[in-house]
Design an enzyme around this catalytic site. Structure first.
Site, short mmCIF file in Angstrom:
data_model
loop_
_atom_site.label_atom_id
_atom_site.label_comp_id
_atom_site.label_asym_id
_atom_site.label_seq_id
_atom_site.Cartn_x
_atom_site.Cartn_y
_atom_site.Cartn_z
CB ALA A 53 -0.92 -0.06 1.17
CE LYS A 54 5.36 5.04 -0.33
NZ LYS A 54 6.63 4.20 -0.28
#
Ligand code: GLU
Length: 420
Positions: free
Chosen positions: A110-111
Site C-alpha cells: 500500500a502507499k
C-alpha cells in the site's frame, strides 16, 4: 525528513507497468493474473481540510491506495510532497507489494500521500493535517488491514500523531503504524533500517562481483533518512569512501572522501550540504557525472533518465535507495553500458523489513535488542539478494527482472491458493 529533488515527468504508475511486463513474460504469467496483479485492490481519495495558523482553512488532497493484500495486511509509507498524486501513489503502492513479497515478509503493498509542500506548514499545521488525514482514511487502516509507515517528508513524529489519532478511535493499537518513536513502541534500528539494508545489499554484491566495498568510492544523491544513514554506515562499518552527497541545494564533492560525521552534524543543524567547507560545491546536475564505483540515488523517483544523465553516469553499479529512481529507457541504457542496477524493491527493503519486526514486537508486546534487529535484517535481505542473483544468472536477465519474477510468482501463488 527526506529532501525533494527535481525529477522527470514519467509517472510512477507508468514506470512500474513497463517493468512488470518483462518479468510477467519470464514466468509466463496468465493474462487474468496480470490483470489482478497490476490493478489495485482498493483506492481511497480524500479531501483534507486543515485550519491554518492564521485562521484560514486550506484543503489538501490525500490518497491511500492498497495495491494487494493476498500475502498479508497491506503495508507501506505515507509521503507528503507537492507532486504526490494518484499515479505516483499507485506506482509506489505496487512496488510495496513486490517489496514485501521479495523479502518474504507477511504483508501486501500500500502507499499513501498528501499533495502538500510540508516546508510551507508550521509544526502545528503539519500535526492538524496528519490528524485530519488519518481520520479520513482510518476506516481502511488497522493492524490486520493496512499499516502506514514513514516515507518522503514524514517521520517518527508524524507516525506518533497517526498512532494517537487511530488509537483514540480504536483503543491503544501500537501495531497500527510502524516507524514510531521508540518510546511509543517503535523498534530499535527502524530509523536507520533502509540505509542499513542498502549497505548489506551492497556488501553482498561487492563480494559476488569483485567490487570491494572497503575503500571503494560512493556517490549518494539525497541526504534525507536513507542517504544520511547510508553514508554514516558505509564509512563507519564498511570502510567505504563517500565522495559526494546532495540535497535540494546541490551537492558537495571531495575526491579524498567526505568527513561524513562532520557533514551529518552540519546538516542536522539545518544547513545545506553545499555550504559544507570540507568539499567543493557542485550543482545537482553535476553530481551525476562524478566518477565513482557506486552511485546511490536516495531521494525521489524518476531522476535517472535518457535525456538527463543515463549516458554520462560514471559508475560500476547503481543501487536504488529511492523508489523508482530510474525510468525504463534509462534502465536499458545502463544495461547496454554494462552498468548493473540493484533495483529499489531489493536495495531499499530494509525499512519495511524492520517495520515487520516492529509490528511483530507490538503484537507480541516484546522488545528486541538493536543487535537482533540488525542480525535478522541482514539475514532477510541477504536471502532475498541471493535468490535474485541466482535467478538473474540462471536466466540471463537483469537483477530487476529477476527480482520482479520472484515477487510476482509469490503474489500469484498466494492469489491462486486463496481462489476466488
Ligand atoms: N516507505 C518505506 C518504503 O518505501 C517503508 C514502508 C514501511 O515500512 O511500511 O519501503
Amino acid at each position: 525528513m527526506s529532501a525533494p529533488h527535481a525529477r522527470a515527468t514519467m509517472s510512477g504508475k507508468a514506470i512500474v507497468e513497463s517493468q512488470f511486463e518483462r518479468a510477467a513474460d519470464l514466468i509466463n504469467l496468465e493474462s487474468y493474473m496480470r490483470r489482478i496483479l497490476m490493478a489495485p485492490f482498493r483506492e481511497v481519495q480524500v479531501e483534507v481540510p486543515v485550519r491554518m495558523d492564521d485562521g484560514r482553512i486550506e484543503v489538501f488532497t490525500g490518497y491511500r491506495i492498497q495495491h494487494n493484500g493476498a500475502r498479508g495486511p497491506c503495508k507501506g509509507g505515507i509521503r507528503y510532497h507537492p507532486e504526490a498524486d494518484h499515479d505516483e501513489v499507485l506506482g509506489l503502492a505496487t512496488i510495496m507489494t513486490w517489496k514485501t513479497a521479495l523479502m518474504d515478509i507477511p504483508f501486501g503493498g500500500a502507499k499513501g500521500g498528501v499533495t502538500v509542500d510540508p516546508k510551507r506548514l508550521s509544526k502545528l499545521e503539519l500535526e492538524r493535517l496528519t490528524r485530519r488525514f488519518t481520520q479520513r482514511i482510518s476506516i481502511v487502516l488497522g493492524p490486520y488491514r493496512d499499516i502506514p509507515a514513514p516515507d518522503v517528508n514524514t517521520n517518527a513524529q508524524v507516525m506518533a500523531w497517526i498512532l494517537d489519532e487511530y488509537s483514540s478511535r480504536h483503543g491503544y493499537t501500537p501495531a497500527a503504524v510502524t516507524g514510531k518513536p521508540v518510546s511509543l513502541g517503535g523498534s530499535l534500528g527502524r530509523e536507520e533500517a533502509t540505509g542499513r539494508g542498502v549497505m548489506y545489499v551492497m556488501a553482498e554484491y561487492a563480494r559476488d562481483f569483485g567490487v570491494p566495498l572497503k575503500g571503494s568510492r560512493v556517490v549518494i544523491q539525497g541526504f534525507g533518512n536513507v542517504g544520511s544513514h547510508l553514508a554514516r554506515l558505509l564509512v563507519a562499518e564498511a570502510g567505504a569512501m563517500v565522495l559526494a552527497v546532495s540535497d535540494v541545494s546541490g551537492g558537495v564533492v571531495n575526491e579524498a572522501g567526505l568527513d561524513v560525521p562532520g557533514l551529518l552534524a552540519h546538516a542536522a543543524a539545518g544547513r545545506p550540504v553545499t555550504e559544507w567547507p570540507g568539499g567543493r560545491a557542485v550543482s545537482n546536475d553535476e553530481l551525476w557525472s562524478v566518477p565513482c564505483d557506486w552511485l546511490v540515488p536516495a531521494a525521489l523517483g524518476g531522476v535517472i533518465t535518457r535525456e538527463h544523465n543515463a549516458r554520462r553516469i560514471d559508475c560500476k553499479v547503481v543501487v536504488e535507495g529511492a523508489n523508482e529512481p530510474t525510468t525504463p529507457t534509462a534502465d536499458r541504457i545502463l544495461e547496454e553500458r554494462g552498468i548493473a542496477v540493484v533495483p529499489d524493491f531489493l536495495a531499499n527493503a530494509g525499512g519495511v523489513t524492520v517495520s515487520y519486526y516492529e509490528w511483530s514486537q507490538n503484537l507480541q508486546q516484546y522488545r528486541w535488542s538493536h543487535e537482533r534487529v540488525n542480525q535478522e535484517l541482514k539475514a532477510t535481505i541477504t536471502k532475498a539478494y541471493t535468490a535474485v542473483r541466482d535467478l538473474a544468472k540462471a536466466k540471463g536477465v537483469t537483477l530487476r527482472t529477476a527480482a520482479y519474477a520472484i515477487a510476482l510468482q509469490r503474489v500469484a501463488d498466494a492469489e491462486r491458493l486463496r481462489g476466488n
